[in-house]
Scaffold this motif. Structure first.
Motif, short mmCIF file in Angstrom:
data_model
loop_
_atom_site.label_atom_id
_atom_site.label_comp_id
_atom_site.label_asym_id
_atom_site.label_seq_id
_atom_site.Cartn_x
_atom_site.Cartn_y
_atom_site.Cartn_z
N ASN A 169 1.01 -1.19 0.11
CA ASN A 169 -0.11 0.01 0.28
C ASN A 169 0.50 1.38 0.37
N THR A 170 0.47 2.35 -0.71
CA THR A 170 1.14 3.30 -0.91
C THR A 170 2.48 3.67 -1.54
N SER A 171 2.97 2.18 -1.95
CA SER A 171 4.49 1.99 -2.55
C SER A 171 4.65 2.47 -4.37
N LEU A 172 6.07 2.47 -4.32
CA LEU A 172 6.19 3.60 -6.54
C LEU A 172 5.99 2.27 -7.33
N THR A 173 5.81 2.67 -8.73
CA THR A 173 6.63 1.60 -9.34
C THR A 173 6.74 3.45 -9.79
N THR A 174 7.63 3.17 -10.38
CA THR A 174 8.17 3.97 -11.44
C THR A 174 8.06 4.17 -13.34
N VAL A 175 7.99 4.74 -13.41
CA VAL A 175 8.47 5.12 -15.48
C VAL A 175 9.39 6.00 -15.87
N ARG A 176 9.85 6.10 -16.89
CA ARG A 176 9.67 6.83 -17.77
C ARG A 176 9.53 7.00 -19.42
N VAL B 28 10.51 7.46 -22.82
CA VAL B 28 10.63 7.99 -23.47
C VAL B 28 9.80 8.08 -24.98
N GLY B 29 9.92 9.53 -25.01
CA GLY B 29 8.99 10.05 -26.54
C GLY B 29 6.85 9.64 -26.15
N THR B 30 6.82 8.81 -26.45
CA THR B 30 5.55 7.87 -26.21
C THR B 30 5.55 6.83 -25.94
N GLU B 31 7.03 5.90 -24.74
CA GLU B 31 7.58 5.37 -25.02
C GLU B 31 7.90 4.94 -23.39
N PRO B 32 6.18 4.29 -22.83
CA PRO B 32 7.19 3.85 -21.31
C PRO B 32 8.23 2.80 -21.00
N GLN B 33 9.46 3.34 -20.14
CA GLN B 33 11.07 2.12 -20.02
C GLN B 33 10.27 2.10 -18.52
N LEU B 34 10.09 1.24 -17.51
CA LEU B 34 10.04 0.43 -15.96
C LEU B 34 11.11 1.13 -15.36
N LEU B 35 11.41 1.22 -13.96
CA LEU B 35 12.42 2.16 -13.65
C LEU B 35 12.57 0.96 -12.06
#
Length: 232
Positions: free
Chosen positions: A197-204, A206-213
């Protein structure tokens, strides 16, 4: 380049007549999250939240700690699947949430027992044979979330904010991670069970393409209030 933070809501009210409201622990988790955002975000983010009460409550409590003037776009595309229906179709007596909570509480290993029920219920929902029995089938849910991600990425590619924050649920975040990691349904929902709960999943972006960080970051809770770590 935009960084997107996908936030699972704070702990909700498991076993209550209405699950869709934060517990006292959930409110404290959301406050800690907001304080963490105040440390790591250098400017106000673009914020979007699902339409469920637990999404909205988590959003407001967190933003009050960091960016109280930030606007919030509400979008039901980020809502969770109907987990109560998924449980009830697997075991009809679980149509009464308090009976599920009662069964879990009586077991010698409550989390493991709930995990078994969750695994069975999800397998039935995603298996293909019973899609017609659900208000929203697994393929429909998956398509909704993936569509929301595409739309968000296209919007952010045009507006180019430094940060975006999406307040949503564990199932939604699992589908996003599963999409980016090319996981099947079973492995996707194995992630769901682990997302705090309340954890963070981050995505970068690049253009319109998401990359999982990153996936399921919750060190900011563990470091300050490990007693507040919850997964239900």
């Amino acid at each position: 380049m935009t960084t997107i933070y996908f936030v699972r809501h704070g702990q909700a009210s498991f076993g209550a007549e209405s699950y869709d409201q934060l517990s006292p622990n959930g409110e404290l988790q959301a406050k800690l999250l907001g304080q963490y955002f105040d440390q790591i975000l250098k400017e106000a983010p673009y914020v979007v939240a699902g339409a469920m009460q637990r999404h909205q409550q988590t959003t407001q409590i967190a933003l009050a700690q960091c960016f109280p003037e930030a606007g919030v776009d509400t979008n039901a595309a980020w809502n969770e699947f109907n987990h109560q229906q998924v449980f009830a179709q697997y075991e009809p007596r679980f149509n009464q949430p308090h009976l599920l909570k009662q069964d879990v509480a009586q077991h010698k290993d409550p989390r493991a027992y709930l995990g078994q029920i969750f695994e069975g219920a999800i397998a039935r929902w995603t298996g293909g044979e019973f899609h017609h029995e659900y208000d929203e089938s697994w393929p429909e849910f998956k398509a909704r979330v993936e569509g929301a991600l595409v739309n968000l990425c296209q919007q952010l590619a045009q507006t180019k904010p430094r940060y975006a924050v999406v307040f949503t649920s564990g199932g939604v975040i699992s589908v996003i991670a599963g999409k980016l990691l090319e996981l099947n349904a079973n492995r996707t929902f194995a992630l769901n069970w682990a997302i705090a709960n309340t954890s963070l999943t981050t995505v970068r972006l690049v253009g319109t393409e998401p990359q999982l960080l990153s996936l399921n970051e919750h060190h900011f809770i563990k470091a300050q209030r490990p007693d507040l770590l919850t997964w239900i």
